[in-house]
Every structure is written in C-alpha cells, then in structure tokens.
Design an enzyme around this catalytic site. Structure first.
Site, PDB file in Angstrom:
ATOM      1  N   ALA A 142      34.994  18.920  38.766  1.00 23.39           N
ATOM      2  CA  ALA A 142      35.898  17.814  39.067  1.00 23.39           C
ATOM      3  C   ALA A 142      36.327  17.844  40.530  1.00 23.39           C
ATOM      4  CB  ALA A 142      37.129  17.884  38.172  1.00 23.39           C
ATOM      5  N   GLY A 187      32.548  21.200  35.330  1.00 20.83           N
ATOM      6  CA  GLY A 187      31.765  20.026  34.969  1.00 20.83           C
ATOM      7  C   GLY A 187      30.348  20.049  35.513  1.00 20.83           C
ATOM      8  N   GLU A 190      28.534  21.858  32.932  1.00 16.29           N
ATOM      9  CA  GLU A 190      28.463  20.991  31.751  1.00 16.29           C
ATOM     10  C   GLU A 190      27.376  19.925  31.937  1.00 16.29           C
ATOM     11  OE1 GLU A 190      32.787  20.858  29.716  1.00 16.29           O
ATOM     12  OE2 GLU A 190      32.752  20.143  31.787  1.00 16.29           O
ATOM     13  N   GLU A 210      37.385  26.532  33.775  1.00 16.43           N
ATOM     14  CA  GLU A 210      38.553  25.676  33.593  1.00 16.43           C
ATOM     15  C   GLU A 210      39.813  26.425  33.179  1.00 16.43           C
ATOM     16  OE1 GLU A 210      35.050  22.880  33.149  1.00 16.43           O
ATOM     17  OE2 GLU A 210      35.532  24.959  32.630  1.00 16.43           O
TER      18      GLU A 210
END
Length: 340
Positions: A142, A187, A190, A210
């Site tokens: 992010a 992310g 991910e 995270e």
C-alpha cells in the site's frame, strides 16, 4: 470418471449437483459460444465469449528501465506490452511507479483494474507476466503516504478495490506469472500470490508485514499464503511479519524458481519469459480449462474434484483444437491451435 458423469446427470451427488451444474456453466462461459460438453452435459447453454479484440501490439522485448524519479506521469505507472514474433500471445504488465516504490495508489489500482478487464476479453492473450519496470522493487504494498491522508471511512472501500483487482488477476483464464526481481511486501506479495506461478531473484525480499502496522493482510494474503505453503508456516510468517529472501522463499515453496540476479536486474523476468514460451505451443482451450479444474478442485474433496475434472475435460472433446492435435500427431508436425 464415468460414474462421476452419471452422478452429475442423475442427481446422485445430492447437494453437490447444483454446484457442479454451476461449474459446468462456468466452464462453458469461459470457452465461448459454440462449445459445449457432450453426453449428459451437452444440453447446458454456453455463456458469452470471454475473448474479444484487445491490446494493440507494442515493441518486442523488455521496456527501458527508469531510475527513481518523481516525474513519471500517472498514465505511465502501469505499462501494458503485448509481445510479438516468437513471444506473440505473451502480455507483460509492468509496474512503473518508482517514486512510490511501486506501491498501490488509487491511480495504480484503477489502471490495473482497467488492464485486467481488457485481458479478460482479449482473444490473443495466452500468458500474462506481472513484473516491475523499476530496479530493485516488485511492489511495496500500500501507498502509506496516500493511506495516511484517507479518513477511516475511505480505507475499507479502497482495500476492497485492491482485493477485487487481485481477485480478478487470480481469476484470469490464462496462466499468470509473477516475476519478483526485488522487494515484494504486503500487498505486493499478495499480488504475486494471486498469480499461478512465482519466480524470484535470490536477492528479492518478500513477506506479509501488515501486523507491524497493527493490521492484517487484506488482499487475500491470509487465504492464499496458507494454500501455498501450509497453514502453520503461513501463520508463523504473518504473526512475525518475517521477510524472506529468494532462497528462503524457494525452500518453503512460496516460489517455484529462484535465480541469481543479473547485471540488468531482471533475472526473474527472463525466467518468467522462458516459462511463458513453454506454455505458448499448448492448446489454448485446454490451458484455460486445466487452470479452472485445478483451481476449483483444490477447494473441494477428491471425489468432487474428480467430478470437476470430468466436467472440464468434457469441454475439450468437441473442440477443433483437439482434432488438430490428433492430426498433427499423425502427420508428425507441430499443431496449429486456434483456440476453437
């Protein structure tokens, strides 16, 4: 397999029948009009075609790399390249947001969403590679600077958009490869986990970090990481926010191949390109239903998975490509598949 087909037709699977019927409909929809399974499955209607015209061809080979700069225009933050000649059919999505370490901004997510929507309907696409155009970075997750400016009511919907884009990548009907030549955190990992295959340079760093920020992975990490490396180890990595290098990631099964980084900084991309070239000669319909069978089958018990395989296999029987494969074998020549 015959018993599984009979069970689908007769309703012997009870509550599973409706689910398998929906699966057959999904298989048919992904194949496009005119293709339907034989026998007891043949009466099912086929949904709209997935494929249509799409990307305009771009230059062959890797795009020039940018250094870290704040002058990159927002429209350049994602580069879509449709390779040509012997690489025809390979599409490369290159993230190029150097000044933000390729982090997910609102604009980048919007561009990824638009690109993936087009890929779904591009008849010429055979394999998708996701890479970075920025040396040393795959995706840092992010954009925390942008995130800090959001109020609490904005964060949830934005994360939902990120999750939706990553899910769309996971559901692309063609093989996808993540080429991790640098940092892949949060992310970014991910995004890589949503791809069918991951390759990385030994110098790459990756992890779901995270929990260090008092949140949890929100782009599918809590679900895809356990499926990739097992529940216990996934919990350990998420709980500790540990970062692995390429060799460590290979050892735990997070990636399929690890390469020593080269002077150009694109060793993983080159390996991804080699793999994509291996996929190109295969039957396009077969590739799509093989991916569907594997993905769906991994979520159910073995008996149901075998029924799913049967339903997917049936999709290939009536194709022109299957007949072309047999003819090419007989004539001792390479097949000329058209995805029909």
């Amino acid at each position: 397999m015959a018993a599984a087909a009979a069970a689908i037709g007769s309703g012997a699977l009870g509550p599973l029948q409706a689910g398998l019927a929906r699966l057959v409909a999904v298989c048919s929809a992904q194949l496009g009009p005119g293709l339907r399974p034989p026998g007891s499955l043949a009466g099912r209607q086929v949904g709209p075609a997935i494929w249509a015209q799409g990307w305009a061809p771009a230059a062959r080979g890797p795009a020039p790399r940018r250094g870290y700069s704040s002058e990159v225009k927002t429209e350049d933050e994602l580069r879509v390249r449709h390779l040509e000649e012997e690489n025809r059919g390979i599409v490369v999505l290159g993230i190029n947001r150097a000044y933000g370490k390729n982090s997910f901004s609102k604009n980048l997510i919007k561009m990824l969403s638009k690109a993936v929507d087009a890929l779904k309907s591009d008849k010429k696409v055979r394999t998708v590679i996701i890479r970075s155009e920025v040396p040393g970075i795959f995706c840092a997750g992010a954009d925390l600077k942008e995130r800090a400016k959001m109020n609490s009511s904005e964060v949830g919907p934005f994360v939902s958009k990120v999750r939706a884009v990553i899910n769309d990548i996971a559901n692309l009907p063609v093989p996808t490869i993540a080429a991790i030549d640098g940092l892949a955190l949060g992310g970014g990992l991910e995004l890589a986990l949503a791809c069918d295959i991951r390759v990385a340079a030994s110098s790459a760093k990756m992890g779901l970090v995270e929990t260090k920020l008092a949140i949890i992975p929100g782009g599918g990490g809590t679900q895809r990481l356990p499926r990739a490396i097992g529940m216990s180890l996934a919990k350990e990595l998420i709980f500790s926010a540990r970062v692995l290098d390429g060799q460590e990631a290979k050892a735990v099964g997070l990636i399929s191949h690890v390469l020593e980084q080269n002077q150009e900084g694109d060793a993983a991309y080159r390996k991804a390109l080699d793999l994509a070239r291996e996929f190109l000669p295969q039957g396009p319909v077969a590739m799509r239903v093989a991916k569907l069978a594997i993905n769906q089958g991994m979520e159910v018990d073995l008996v149901t998975g075998l029924a799913i395989e049967e339903a997917c296999y049936a999709q290939t029987i009536s194709t022109k490509d299957r007949l072309e494969g047999l003819l090419a074998f007989k004539e001792k020549r390479p097949p000329r598949y058209k995805g029909e």
